[in-house]
Scaffold this active site. Structure first.
Site, PDB file in Angstrom:
ATOM      1  N   HIS A  10      -3.646  -1.619 -15.852  1.00 37.25           N
ATOM      2  CA  HIS A  10      -4.553  -0.553 -16.112  1.00 37.25           C
ATOM      3  C   HIS A  10      -5.398  -0.183 -14.770  1.00 37.25           C
ATOM      4  O   HIS A  10      -5.904   0.868 -14.689  1.00 37.25           O
ATOM      5  CB  HIS A  10      -5.187  -0.816 -17.421  1.00 37.25           C
ATOM      6  CG  HIS A  10      -5.959  -2.103 -17.469  1.00 37.25           C
ATOM      7  ND1 HIS A  10      -5.354  -3.198 -17.424  1.00 37.25           N
ATOM      8  CD2 HIS A  10      -7.371  -2.648 -17.410  1.00 37.25           C
ATOM      9  CE1 HIS A  10      -6.185  -4.187 -17.616  1.00 37.25           C
ATOM     10  NE2 HIS A  10      -7.359  -4.025 -17.314  1.00 37.25           N
ATOM     11  N   HIS A  99       5.558  -8.196  11.312  1.00 34.63           N
ATOM     12  CA  HIS A  99       5.707  -9.881  11.570  1.00 34.63           C
ATOM     13  C   HIS A  99       6.123 -10.695  10.252  1.00 34.63           C
ATOM     14  O   HIS A  99       6.519 -11.502  10.607  1.00 34.63           O
ATOM     15  CB  HIS A  99       4.104 -10.380  11.735  1.00 34.63           C
ATOM     16  CG  HIS A  99       3.665  -9.943  13.065  1.00 34.63           C
ATOM     17  ND1 HIS A  99       2.708 -10.637  13.752  1.00 34.63           N
ATOM     18  CD2 HIS A  99       4.062  -9.013  13.820  1.00 34.63           C
ATOM     19  CE1 HIS A  99       2.523 -10.071  15.118  1.00 34.63           C
ATOM     20  NE2 HIS A  99       3.146  -8.891  14.850  1.00 34.63           N
TER      21      HIS A  99
END
Ligand code: RB5
Length: 146
Positions: A10, A99
Site C-alpha cells: 500500500h 556492475h
C-alpha cells in the site's frame, strides 16, 4: 522487449501505478502482481511474488515498491537468484545494472528522490550489465550465497 514484473504494498501503490501507466504507454510487456489499492497489505508477499517471477523468466526484470523501498527489497532479495537494488537516483539505477546485473529495482513511494522516479526506472531498463570478468565473478558469488 523484456517482460517487466511489478509489485507493491500500500505504501508503494501510488508510485507503482504511475510507473505502470508510464511503461504501458511505452508498450512494455508488464505483469502487475498488485497490490491494487491503498488498503494495508504485507510487503513480503509482493517482493516474493515479483522475485520468483523474475527468477523463473531469466530474460525479465522486476520493479518493487513499498513506503521506504527497504522492506520489499529485503523480501525480493530472499529469493535465490534475485539481485534487488534500492535506488533513488539515475546514478544508482545505472550502476546497479552495469556492475551488479540487478534484476529487480526497489523504490520507496514515500521517500525523496534525487531524480524523477520514472527516469530512474527508465535508466534501470535501458542499462545493460557490463559483464567484465570481475563483475561476473562477484555476481556468481552473490547467486551462490558465498
Ligand atoms: C508500510 O507501512 C511500510 O512499513 C512499508 O511500506 C515499507 O516502508 C517497509 O519497509
Amino acid at each position: 522487449m523484456k517482460k517487466i514484473y511489478i509489485g507493491a504494498d500500500h505504501g508503494g501503490f501510488e508510485l507503482k501505478e504511475a510507473i505502470k501507466a508510464y511503461l504501458e504507454e511505452l508498450e512494455y510487456d508488464i505483469e502487475d502482481f498488485g497490490t491494487d489499492s491503498l488498503e494495508s497489505v504485507d510487503y513480503p508477499e509482493y517482493g516474493k511474488k515479483v522475485g520468483e517471477a523474475v527468477v523463473a523468466n531469466q530474460d525479465s526484470l522486476g520493479i518493487v515498491v513499498c513506503g521506504s523501498g527497504i522492506g520489499i527489497s529485503i523480501a525480493a532479495n530472499k529469493v535465490t537468484g534475485v539481485r534487488c537494488a534500492l535506488c533513488n537516483s539515475i546514478e544508482l539505477a545505472t550502476l546497479s545494472r552495469e556492475h551488479n546485473d540487478a534484476n529487480v529495482i526497489a523504490m520507496g513511494g514515500r521517500t525523496a528522490f534525487m531524480d524523477d522516479p520514472l527516469d530512474i526506472v527508465q535508466a534501470f531498463l535501458d542499462t545493460e550489465f557490463l559483464g567484465k570478468d570481475r563483475y561476473i565473478k562477484r555476481k556468481e558469488m552473490l547467486d551462490c550465497g558465498c
